[in-house]
Design a protein around this motif. Structure first.
Motif, mmCIF file in Angstrom:
data_model
loop_
_atom_site.group_PDB
_atom_site.id
_atom_site.type_symbol
_atom_site.label_atom_id
_atom_site.label_comp_id
_atom_site.label_asym_id
_atom_site.label_seq_id
_atom_site.Cartn_x
_atom_site.Cartn_y
_atom_site.Cartn_z
ATOM 1 N N TYR A 36 60.904 22.091 18.111
ATOM 2 C CA TYR A 36 61.425 21.689 16.810
ATOM 3 C C TYR A 36 62.386 22.768 16.325
ATOM 4 O O TYR A 36 61.973 23.896 16.024
ATOM 5 C CB TYR A 36 60.292 21.490 15.798
ATOM 6 N N ARG A 37 63.666 22.408 16.286
ATOM 7 C CA ARG A 37 64.698 23.347 15.832
ATOM 8 C C ARG A 37 64.585 24.692 16.554
ATOM 9 O O ARG A 37 64.486 25.757 15.939
ATOM 10 C CB ARG A 37 64.623 23.545 14.317
ATOM 11 N N ARG A 38 64.528 24.607 17.872
ATOM 12 C CA ARG A 38 64.472 25.768 18.768
ATOM 13 C C ARG A 38 63.187 26.572 18.624
ATOM 14 O O ARG A 38 63.105 27.717 19.076
ATOM 15 C CB ARG A 38 65.686 26.678 18.530
ATOM 16 N N THR A 39 62.195 25.972 17.983
ATOM 17 C CA THR A 39 60.878 26.616 17.872
ATOM 18 C C THR A 39 59.865 25.775 18.628
ATOM 19 O O THR A 39 59.819 24.555 18.470
ATOM 20 C CB THR A 39 60.445 26.743 16.405
ATOM 21 N N SER A 40 59.062 26.415 19.463
ATOM 22 C CA SER A 40 58.044 25.703 20.231
ATOM 23 C C SER A 40 56.774 25.584 19.392
ATOM 24 O O SER A 40 56.217 26.591 18.950
ATOM 25 C CB SER A 40 57.748 26.453 21.535
ATOM 26 N N LEU A 41 56.350 24.350 19.156
ATOM 27 C CA LEU A 41 55.146 24.097 18.361
ATOM 28 C C LEU A 41 54.018 23.610 19.259
ATOM 29 O O LEU A 41 54.256 22.950 20.271
ATOM 30 C CB LEU A 41 55.429 23.037 17.287
ATOM 31 N N SER A 42 52.795 23.897 18.848
ATOM 32 C CA SER A 42 51.621 23.467 19.601
ATOM 33 C C SER A 42 51.080 22.157 19.036
ATOM 34 O O SER A 42 50.908 22.017 17.830
ATOM 35 C CB SER A 42 50.525 24.535 19.539
ATOM 36 N N CYS A 43 50.851 21.205 19.949
ATOM 37 C CA CYS A 43 50.250 19.921 19.546
ATOM 38 C C CYS A 43 48.772 19.871 19.873
ATOM 39 O O CYS A 43 48.163 18.813 19.796
ATOM 40 C CB CYS A 43 50.939 18.759 20.281
#
Length: 761
Positions: free
Chosen positions: A431-438
């Protein structure tokens, strides 16, 4: 002039005002009904009146000079309210109820009157459809049916108004600050406005067929529905040509049956107007019988396309989540109920997977709600991709989802799907060059093994989910009946703890901290103990589970602060030099807000200086949501003179950066490293590393769990500042602290004689 009042007048008025339609703008559809009624009955006036407490207000009016309405006392509708079906007055001058009425003796000189009550719910008449004229006459039986059909059209319009208002209220209730939901709300408003404009253009028309001559006649409204000019000659062929073939056959069968039996009918049919637009038409038909033979067929056509579309949109919005468009809790529960009934008949299995995202709040707190929304939408997509088309994925709210496996072949399929979902969620999301954890945790239940009704299955899935999160998160756990007992025990413990707090059963005990260089007591740590009325003094291992409840955790922290400052004030009054006292503060206490104010107020009320108190926090406090609030709170406390200690260092996930980001004055070495310091070279290396780290950063070190003089000697030799543990004293009630301080011998504590506590006891 007196008038009758229904027995349920209060309920009737409540129904009318709940509709919220009095004094509303005119409705083209309802005005059209009044015009149609005048033409069909050849009467000069027709109105739709709503009867309030002391007046009749016209929602629609055609031909009557009183545009706004009349008083209730002179309203014929007042008497229509008292009827169940219809009020017909052949000649008002011969009727004692009306012969003195101002509208009978004066303009418009009413003689003949028809009134059909309007009710959205049985027995609650809110108004009437009125038609009247200056000539007395009788009402034919076939005309009575037309009145009832016109009334039904009016009731349908009011119900559409009612459904639209209800939907608007629900949407306003569900509107949040989320930008996507706001956009959808604006879109709904646009659609509702478009629907209102379309409603004003809705078409209603009447038709009549002479059965013997097959001559067909239409009203202007039918021409508008067909999109034909008024010059077109209406014929049966033309009328049926605009219906698709199958609809045409269906109507013919109904019509032939009606001619044979004399039975009326009503149906909805697809329709294509002259402009090629596909519409939905409600078609009704009545028969006039003469000498046992149908002589005339007549009916009403209504274009219900927009109403049906609005109902479908309203249903969808009421049963789906606005953000993800997944089914919501209500629709999911209906689907679960249907799946369970099918499984009972077939002997199959139904699975319920309760999915909760891990650390979702951290995404909202650090990146904002837009990122959280994007994550929820992506999770919904991955869940849908992990199951079959026969299964249902729903959003229950927040970061909680549910997967309904409605046609499982065996009981193990639920866990197989759960593992597939965990694998899908484990993939990173950008998300917007940020890696998020699902990543998420899953609780699994299967019917009939874990329950046969929706409530039981959902409750047990929630219990399994709680166990999955407690076991470390990121895993799926199936329900086990033994979990129910653990849950019941936890609930009972929480209830008993609340009672214990109310009864003053929780008290702080104090364990001394000793300087390794001098042997002197430099302070104490306040440790909460439970003086149980039957089981005696209990340590935290007996009630630690309740700290998972944030409300209880905050309440326990406030009680500890209150009692500790009270004890410190009493020691000060006795002239005891106890140094400082450390209390533990949990994450919920920071999240609860105003922690610095509460701590400083407690010290001020007890007459204590800030240097007398140390706040101890664990590494998890730095890692939870609301990190900025934690940082600000600790900085305020530290600037006021309160020391900050980092407890259980090395056992969690804290990094060295936290020692730089947060105002830490002391590091506490966990007892698990101290216990085998004499025999385990790894533990010894860790302890030395922590001591060296503290020395290089100018942070004091405190070793916990010191039980032997050899452990103390090792710590002293390697530069550890302070120690606490059973070597020096177990935790004592506040009343025994003055005696401990008075009898303390620093020399004995430092150089290997029996512990000072042993000498006191």
């Amino acid at each position: 002039m007196s008038f009758p009042i229904p027995e349920n007048e209060a309920e009737r008025l409540a129904e009318l005002h709940a509709l919220d339609i009095l004094n509303s703008p005119p409705s083209a559809v309802l005005d059209g009904v009044c015009v149609l009624a005048r033409k069909m009955f050849n009467l000069p006036s027709a109105c739709i009146g709503l009867v309030d407490r002391d007046r009749q207000w016209f929602k629609a009016n055609s031909g009557f000079g009183q545009a706004e309405g009349t008083s209730r006392a002179h309203s014929f509708s007042t008497w229509t309210l008292m009827t169940e079906e219809m009020l017909v007055v052949p000649d008002a001058r011969d009727d004692p109820r009306f012969r003195d009425n101002i509208y009978v003796v004066g303009d418009p000189y009413i003689r003949f009157y028809i009134g059909s009550p309007i009710a959205l719910r049985p027995g609650l008449n809110i108004g009437s459809l009125c038609m009247f004229g200056p000539e007395p006459r009788e009402l034919a039986s076939d005309e009575r049916e037309i009145v009832l059909h016109l009334t039904k059209i009016i009731v349908d319009q009011f119900r559409l108004h009612e459904a639209t208002r209800r939907t608007k209220r629900e949407l306003e209730h569900r509107r949040t600050s989320q930008s996507l939901l706001e956009m959808q709300s604006r879109e709904l408003w646009r659609r509702q406005t478009l629907l209102a404009q379309t409603e004003r253009l809705a078409k209603v028309g009447g038709w009549e067929l002479d059965v013997a001559t097959r001559r067909l006649s239409w009203s202007d409204g039918v021409y508008r529905i067909y999109g034909l000019p008024p010059t077109s000659e209406p014929t049966e062929e033309l009328a049926l040509a605009h219906f698709p073939l199958e609809a045409r056959r269906h109507f013919r069968r109904k019509f032939v049956h009606a001619l044979r039996t004399g039975e009326a009918f009503e149906m909805e049919l697809p329709f294509v107007n002259a402009q090629g637009q596909h519409r939905l038409i409600r078609q009704s038909c009545e028969l006039e019988i003469e000498d046992g033979v149908p002589a005339r067929a007549f009916g009403i056509m209504q274009d219900v396309t927009e109403r049906k579309q609005a109902e479908q949109r309203m249903w969808h919005m009421a049963n789906h989540d606005a953000l993800t468009d997944l089914p919501n809790r209500g629709l999911m529960r209906d689907k679960l109920d249907i799946a369970l009934r099918r499984a009972r008949r077939s002997g199959g299995y139904v699975g319920v997977l309760l999915v909760d995202l891990d650390q979702f709040k951290d995404v909202n707190d650090t990146l904002g709600h837009d990122a959280g929304d994007a994550l929820l939408i992506e999770v919904a997509r991955r869940l849908m991709a992990s199951v079959s088309e026969l299964d249902t994925v729903a959003r229950l709210g927040g970061d909680e989802f549910i997967v309904l496996l409605s046609r499982m072949e065996n009981a193990d399929d639920g866990m197989i799907v759960a593992q597939r979902i965990l694998a899908a969620l484990s993939l990173p999301f950008e998300y917007r060059r940020t890696s998020l954890s699902c990543r998420g945790s899953i609780g699994v239940t299967v019917a009939p093994d874990h329950g046969t009704d929706p409530s039981t299955l959902l409750k047990n899935a929630d219990i399994a989910l709680y166990r999955a999160k407690s076991a470390g998160r990121g895993i799926a756990i199936g329900y086990d009946p033994r979990m129910q007992k653990a849950t019941e025990n936890r609930v009972q413990l929480a209830a008993r703890v609340r009672l214990g707090l109310k009864n003053g059963e929780f008290q702080p005990f104090y364990q001394p901290k000793v300087s390794l260089s001098t042997g002197a007591i430099v302070g104490f740590e306040a440790l909460l103990r439970w003086r149980h009325p039957r089981r005696g003094v209990l340590g935290p291992q007996e009630f630690s589970a309740i700290f998972e409840d944030p409300h209880l955790s905050v309440e326990m922290g406030e009680r500890l602060l209150q009692l500790t400052t009270r004890d410190m004030a009493q020691w000060t009054a006795l002239g005891c030099e106890y140094g400082h006292v450390a209390i533990n503060v949990s994450s919920p206490e920071f999240a609860h807000g105003e922690l610095p104010e509460r701590v400083l107020t407690a010290l001020d009320l007890a007459g204590l200086g800030a240097e007398r108190l140390t706040i101890e926090v664990t590494e998890t406090v730095f890692l939870g949501r609301g990190t900025e609030m934690v940082r600000q709170s600790l900085q305020i406390l530290n600037q006021a003179g309160i020391r900050i200690a980092l407890d259980d260092f090395g056992t969690g996930f804290a990094s060295l950066s936290h020692l730089k980001q947060f105002p830490v004055d002391r590091i506490k070495i966990d007892r698990s490293f101290v216990h085998d310091i004499e025999h385990d070279i790894d533990d010894a290396a860790i302890v030395r590393a922590v001591i060296n780290l503290g020395q290089s950063l100018g942070i004091e070190t405190v070793a916990e769990g010191v039980e032997t003089f050899s452990q103390a000697a090792y710590l002293r030799a390697n530069g550890c500042d302070f120690a606490q543990g059973f070597l020096y004293s177990k935790a004592l009630p506040a009343s025994r602290v003055p005696a401990l301080l008075k009898g303390w011998s620093p020399e004995l504590a430092s150089y290997g004689a029996p512990g000072p506590l042993d000498a006191l006891m």
